[in-house]
Scaffold this motif. Structure first.
Motif: not given
Length: 115
Positions: A14-34
């Motif tokens: 689920y996490w990979r699917w939600r992160a894919k549009p952003y091209g970000i693998e790190s949970p911290y980096d993804l949450l920071t971006e969002v």
């Protein structure tokens, strides 16, 4: 977070699917971006007609659609979708035809299109 997510196969997928549009693998980096996706500072500059939709039972951002609508300065419309219509929950997953009909009707009215 990375370790916890990796321990649950379903959560990991689920996490990979939600992160894919952003091209970000790190949970911290993804949450920071969002977290950067915030219109608060520019809402007063949105002047185009805007349709805001709000499904009953929104579980990701409950109440956010109404707050956005109320903050917009220009022409706007607010459309709610309900469980009784079969169009509740985030993105109206079981009521896509109704959602699309209402959105396209709104667009047609703005563009002066008649059926």
């Amino acid at each position: 977070m990375r370790e916890g997510i990796a321990q649950d196969g379903e959560l990991s997928a689920y996490w990979r699917w939600r992160a894919k549009p952003y091209g970000i693998e790190s949970p911290y980096d993804l949450l920071t971006e969002v977290a950067r996706y915030d219109l608060t500072g520019v809402l007063d500059r949105i002047t185009v007609p805007l349709l805001v939709t709000s499904p009953e039972g929104e579980h990701f951002w409950p109440g956010q659609a109404r707050r956005l609508y109320e903050a917009l300065p220009g022409e706007k419309a607010f459309v709610e979708f309900t469980a009784a219509e079969g169009a509740d929950l985030h993105c109206e997953p079981l009521g896509r035809a109704l959602f699309e009909q209402r959105v396209f009707d709104w667009l047609a009215a703005r563009l002066g299109v008649t059926a």
